[in-house]
Scaffold this active site. Structure first.
Site, short mmCIF file in Angstrom:
data_model
loop_
_atom_site.label_atom_id
_atom_site.label_comp_id
_atom_site.label_asym_id
_atom_site.label_seq_id
_atom_site.Cartn_x
_atom_site.Cartn_y
_atom_site.Cartn_z
N THR A 181 25.17 20.85 87.67
CA THR A 181 25.69 22.20 87.83
C THR A 181 26.25 22.60 86.47
OG1 THR A 181 27.27 23.58 89.04
CG2 THR A 181 27.92 21.31 88.66
N THR A 182 26.72 23.85 86.33
CA THR A 182 27.21 24.30 85.04
C THR A 182 28.34 23.39 84.55
OG1 THR A 182 26.78 26.50 85.90
CG2 THR A 182 27.93 26.38 83.80
N ARG A 193 13.10 21.80 100.81
CA ARG A 193 11.88 21.63 101.61
C ARG A 193 10.89 22.78 101.45
NH1 ARG A 193 12.30 18.20 106.14
NH2 ARG A 193 13.46 16.39 105.46
N ASP A 227 24.21 30.15 95.87
CA ASP A 227 23.17 29.28 95.30
C ASP A 227 22.87 28.07 96.19
OD1 ASP A 227 23.42 30.94 93.11
OD2 ASP A 227 24.35 29.44 91.82
N HIS A 228 23.90 27.52 96.80
CA HIS A 228 23.68 26.28 97.57
C HIS A 228 22.95 26.51 98.88
CE1 HIS A 228 25.42 23.54 94.76
NE2 HIS A 228 26.33 24.47 94.50
N GLU A 279 24.83 35.54 87.67
CA GLU A 279 25.13 34.52 86.65
C GLU A 279 23.86 34.17 85.91
OE1 GLU A 279 26.81 30.91 88.05
OE2 GLU A 279 28.48 31.90 89.00
N GLU A 331 35.73 34.66 82.72
CA GLU A 331 35.86 33.79 83.88
C GLU A 331 36.29 32.42 83.37
OE1 GLU A 331 33.23 34.09 87.20
OE2 GLU A 331 33.33 31.94 87.62
N GLY A 386 31.46 28.67 95.59
CA GLY A 386 30.19 28.44 96.27
C GLY A 386 30.12 27.15 97.05
N HIS A 387 30.06 26.04 96.32
CA HIS A 387 29.74 24.76 96.94
C HIS A 387 30.63 24.42 98.14
CE1 HIS A 387 29.68 20.29 97.13
NE2 HIS A 387 28.39 20.52 97.03
N ASN A 389 29.44 32.54 96.04
CA ASN A 389 28.21 32.07 95.37
C ASN A 389 27.30 31.43 96.42
OD1 ASN A 389 26.40 30.21 94.08
ND2 ASN A 389 27.58 30.47 92.21
N HIS A 416 23.19 32.59 90.73
CA HIS A 416 22.81 32.10 89.41
C HIS A 416 21.31 31.85 89.40
CE1 HIS A 416 23.59 28.77 86.12
NE2 HIS A 416 22.76 29.69 85.72
N HIS A 466 34.55 27.54 89.69
CA HIS A 466 33.90 26.23 89.57
C HIS A 466 34.77 25.14 90.16
CE1 HIS A 466 31.07 23.24 88.39
NE2 HIS A 466 30.26 24.21 88.07
N GLY A 467 34.22 24.51 91.19
CA GLY A 467 34.90 23.38 91.82
C GLY A 467 36.07 23.77 92.71
N ARG A 498 18.75 30.20 87.60
CA ARG A 498 18.64 29.21 86.52
C ARG A 498 17.26 29.26 85.89
NH1 ARG A 498 22.84 25.12 86.55
NH2 ARG A 498 21.51 24.11 85.03
N ARG A 540 15.77 26.16 90.12
CA ARG A 540 15.93 25.06 91.09
C ARG A 540 16.46 25.52 92.44
NH1 ARG A 540 20.87 21.71 88.40
NH2 ARG A 540 19.45 21.76 86.63
N HIS A 541 17.19 26.64 92.46
CA HIS A 541 17.65 27.14 93.77
C HIS A 541 17.27 28.60 93.98
CE1 HIS A 541 21.08 28.07 91.20
NE2 HIS A 541 21.61 26.86 91.27
N1 PXP Z 1 31.53 30.39 88.53
C1 PXP Z 1 30.53 30.00 87.69
C2 PXP Z 1 30.44 30.68 86.37
C3 PXP Z 1 29.59 29.02 88.07
O1 PXP Z 1 28.62 28.66 87.21
C4 PXP Z 1 29.68 28.46 89.36
C5 PXP Z 1 28.64 27.47 89.80
O2 PXP Z 1 27.39 28.08 89.83
C6 PXP Z 1 30.70 28.89 90.21
C7 PXP Z 1 31.63 29.84 89.77
C8 PXP Z 1 30.87 28.36 91.59
O3 PXP Z 1 31.17 26.99 91.51
P1 PXP Z 1 31.23 26.13 92.85
O4 PXP Z 1 29.86 26.13 93.45
O5 PXP Z 1 31.65 24.78 92.34
O6 PXP Z 1 32.24 26.77 93.74
#
Ligand code: PXP
Length: 243
Positions: A103-104, A21, A12-13, A73, A154, A215-216, A10, A46, A193-194, A48, A52-53
């Site tokens: 975040t979600t 910026r 997004d970050h 997403e 998922e 992602g993060h 992912n 994703h 996620h996480g 959104r 935002r990103h």
């Molecule tokens: N899966 C889904 C459905 C998500 O919404 C996200 C966050 O956008 C992720 C995975 C990735 O999560 P993380 O950035 O915490 O790894």
């Protein structure tokens, strides 16, 4: 040895840093090149509602540039369905979305929002897109995913990632049971996620698991080692968890 486990990265970050910026960098396409060269199986983004990103143009540019699969997403809204039908990603993961969240948070309300999610699942499915529904690791929710006709679930790993000790162990067991149940029902099992470099191995070891979306933690790691190495490291630990 169990079946292969794939990694969707992912990005997004990376867009988050750029939007902080409103610069042209960091370049999402350069990140995609590194992630794919390192062996990732999919790119997850994703779009959104508040943009935002990731921006609309990013989705189109990445789609053109990438060589793996796009996992798009999105919230279950007519606006997002229209974009998905235009972009034609291989996969869509439908997620809940609230403007005020960081975040979600939590999985889809597949019980209360059944009708709305069913419409979106059908619209995307008819266009040949593989639809995944992002839900809590809960048997009742998975039953609804099956009734909705989605080929993929998922499992939300956010609670597992935030807990420690016995509570985390209990949450892991919920994910293991949910994965086994979903697999028995004949649907593909993803999770995300996480997830990070410490808490991913036990999730990767769940035999029914087919794809992790992360992602993060990977973008954070990339600050020190770059996206290529951050991806290689995650793939290596996923592989050893399966061996
Ligand atoms: N899966 C889904 C459905 C998500 O919404 C996200 C966050 O956008 C992720 C995975 C990735 O999560 P993380 O950035 O915490 O790894």
């Amino acid at each position: 040895m169990s079946e292969a486990l794939e990694l969707g990265v992912n990005i997004d970050h990376i867009a988050n840093i750029r939007q902080a910026r409103f610069t042209a960098y960091p370049d999402l396409l350069a990140a995609v090149t590194q992630v794919e060269a390192a062996g990732a199986h999919a790119i997850t983004m994703h779009l959104r509602e508040d943009r935002r990103h990731v921006q609309d143009a990013d989705i189109y540019a990445v789609r053109q540039h990438m060589t793996t699969r796009l996992n798009f997403e999105m919230a279950a809204t007519p606006e997002m369905v229209k974009i998905a039908l235009d972009v034609q990603p291989e996969d869509v993961c439908v997620v809940p979305e609230k403007r005020e969240e960081l975040t979600t948070e939590g999985g889809l309300d597949v019980i209360g929002q059944f009708q709305r999610i069913q419409t979106v699942t059908q619209q995307l499915g008819q266009a040949g897109i593989q639809v995944s529904l992002f839900v809590e690791p809960d048997i009742e929710h998975i039953r609804r995913v099956v009734e909705l006709g989605a080929p993929v679930v998922e499992l939300h790993t956010g609670t597992y990632a935030n807990k420690r000790g016995a509570e985390q162990q209990r949450e892991l067991e919920r994910i293991q049971q949910a994965a086994a149940f979903a697999h028995e029902q004949g649907i593909k099992v993803n999770a995300g996620h996480g997830l990070d470099y410490e808490n991913t191995p036990v999730i990767a070891a769940i035999p029914q698991m087919r794809e992790l979306n992360i992602g993060h933690a990977m973008v954070a790691r990339a600050v020190f080692v770059g996206m290529h190495a951050a991806t290689r490291e995650m793939l290596a630990l996923m592989r050893s968890a399966r061996a």
